[in-house]
Scaffold this motif. Structure first.
Motif, PDB file in Angstrom:
ATOM      1  N   ASN A  64     -35.526 -13.441   2.680  1.00  0.00           N
ATOM      2  CA  ASN A  64     -34.976 -14.215   1.554  1.00  0.00           C
ATOM      3  C   ASN A  64     -35.743 -15.505   1.327  1.00  0.00           C
ATOM      4  N   ASP A  66     -36.151 -17.802   3.514  1.00  0.00           N
ATOM      5  CA  ASP A  66     -35.695 -18.883   4.389  1.00  0.00           C
ATOM      6  C   ASP A  66     -36.046 -18.673   5.855  1.00  0.00           C
ATOM      7  N   TRP A  90     -35.388 -26.350   5.994  1.00  0.00           N
ATOM      8  CA  TRP A  90     -34.813 -25.226   6.754  1.00  0.00           C
ATOM      9  C   TRP A  90     -33.286 -25.185   6.723  1.00  0.00           C
ATOM     10  N   ASP A  91     -32.696 -25.932   5.777  1.00  0.00           N
ATOM     11  CA  ASP A  91     -31.226 -25.996   5.693  1.00  0.00           C
ATOM     12  C   ASP A  91     -30.563 -24.630   5.691  1.00  0.00           C
ATOM     13  N   HIS A  92     -31.235 -23.648   5.039  1.00  0.00           N
ATOM     14  CA  HIS A  92     -30.589 -22.334   4.913  1.00  0.00           C
ATOM     15  C   HIS A  92     -31.112 -21.325   5.922  1.00  0.00           C
ATOM     16  N   ASN A  93     -31.786 -21.818   6.943  1.00  0.00           N
ATOM     17  CA  ASN A  93     -32.355 -20.895   7.919  1.00  0.00           C
ATOM     18  C   ASN A  93     -31.248 -20.271   8.789  1.00  0.00           C
ATOM     19  N   PRO A  94     -31.186 -18.938   8.825  1.00  0.00           N
ATOM     20  CA  PRO A  94     -30.092 -18.288   9.561  1.00  0.00           C
ATOM     21  C   PRO A  94     -30.152 -18.517  11.078  1.00  0.00           C
ATOM     22  N   GLU A  97     -27.732 -21.084  12.448  1.00  0.00           N
ATOM     23  CA  GLU A  97     -26.359 -20.623  12.702  1.00  0.00           C
ATOM     24  C   GLU A  97     -26.224 -19.998  14.081  1.00  0.00           C
TER      25      GLU A  97
END
Ligand SMILES: Nc1nc2c(ncn2[C@@H]2O[C@H](COP(=O)(O)OP(=O)(O)OP(=O)(O)O)[C@@H](O)[C@H]2O)c(=O)[nH]1
Length: 330
Positions: A64, A66, A90-94, A97
């Protein structure tokens, strides 16, 4: 481009397991991964066996834009992210999580230069990878690329040994392997299996009158025509011997097998290759013997081929340029 996503051999995966464990240990991180980029996913092919690593082999993340590895593959450069929490890119890097906030990865490519994926390390804490660690990743990436090179050459040799050098279709060796496999499968599932034996008519005369080079050209065209007709995924068209071709039709009833044989016969005649020394036609033709194993009887694969060969012999005796079926064997 490589054959798209070839299966990795177990001995390669074993070696890669050793590499990821060693890289994780030397870099003092929980996760060292060998990642492969597929059509729309990034897959863990090998991962260090560390209790703190959240990654599982075969696990896939959708592409995606990211993912760290996507950037490595796109730029073909080492990527070092000491702390993703401090970098809004990298805020949306999985991986965040999963608690993995630092990353360092290098590209891994197939021998022809197309991307395979990456070798990378991830940690739960901020990590500034040293030059030695970056060097280590690059060195191991080259070793992984060497194993990919071996894999590709092995596949190439395997293919060559199963391919007919002149026509490019399967050779007798591959036909025999597939026959064994399909025979066992048909036997087990009680499915019909139909081999077709095809032979060019008066091919000796063809060679004698037009020469061997022309003869070779004719064989290539006939192989192409027969392959084009037997095009279902499980069908196999092979050069069985000199001017003889064999086609294996799994899960094919006698009537369909006969119809396909007729199509093959018509396709070859339709090539309109002049054959001035044929006694049956002024173009190249073939004779075909068809046989079907219908039940779970005791017929061996050898007996099945012999029966189709006998039908071929009758087609020759009966005037050539024709299809003969043998009584169903079971
Ligand atoms: N050009 C060429 N000829 C080949 C090749 N392999 C086999 N042949 C020739 O194929 C011919 C086969 O001849 P025969 O077995 O007598 O059969 P035929 O002349 O086709 O006669 P029928 O099968 O009875 O119609 C021989 O002359 C072989 O030399 C090859 O790779 N290239």
């Amino acid at each position: 481009m490589q054959s798209k996503f070839p299966e990795m051999e177990p001995r390669i995966l074993e070696q890669w397991q050793g590499i990821t464990n060693l890289v994780a240990k030397l870099c003092r991180v929980p996760a060292a991964l060998i990642m492969r980029q597929n059509d729309d996913t990034m897959e863990v092919v090998s991962g260090s066996e560390h209790p703190d690593s959240p990654y599982q082999v075969n696990e896939k993340a959708p592409l995606n834009g990211d993912l760290y590895c996507e950037t490595v593959i796109k730029t073909q450069k080492l990527l070092h992210v000491p702390n993703a929490l401090k970098d809004p890119v990298w805020d949306h890097n999985p991986d965040i999580e999963l608690g993995m906030i630092s990353y360092c990865g290098v590209p891994v490519n197939w021998p022809d230069g197309t991307p395979f994926g990456t070798l990378c390390i991830l940690d739960r804490v901020e990590k500034h990878s040293t030059d030695e660690e970056k060097d280590l990743l690059n060195q191991f990436a080259r070793i992984i690329e060497l194993t990919l090179e071996l894999l590709v050459s092995n596949r190439r040799f395997e293919n060559l040994s199963l391919q007919d050098g002149l026509t490019g279709i399967a050779n007798r060796r591959l036909f025999d392997v597939v026959l064994k496999r399909e025979w066992a499968q048909s036997h087990r599932l009680k499915l019909p299996l139909s081999p077709l034996m095809c032979d060019i008519d008066f091919f000796k005369n063809y060679n004698d009158s037009l020469g061997h080079v022309q003869g070779d050209e004719c064989l290539k065209q006939v192989a192409e025509a027969l392959s084009a007709v037997s095009k279902r995924e499980l069908d196999l068209c092979a050069r069985y011997g000199g001017e003889e071709f064999a086609i294996l039709l799994p899960n094919t009833e006698p009537k369909q097998a006969f119809e396909l044989a007729e199509q093959c016969r018509r396709a070859v005649a339709g090539l309109q290759i002049p054959h001035p020394s044929s006694a049956v036609c002024d173009v190249v033709t073939i004779s075909i013997g068809v046989c079907t194993m219908t039940d779970s009887g005791d017929v061996s694969e050898t007996a099945l081929i012999r029966a189709a060969d006998q039908a071929l012999y009758r087609a020759k005796q009966g005037g050539r340029n024709r299809v003969e079926i043998c009584p169903t064997v079971s």
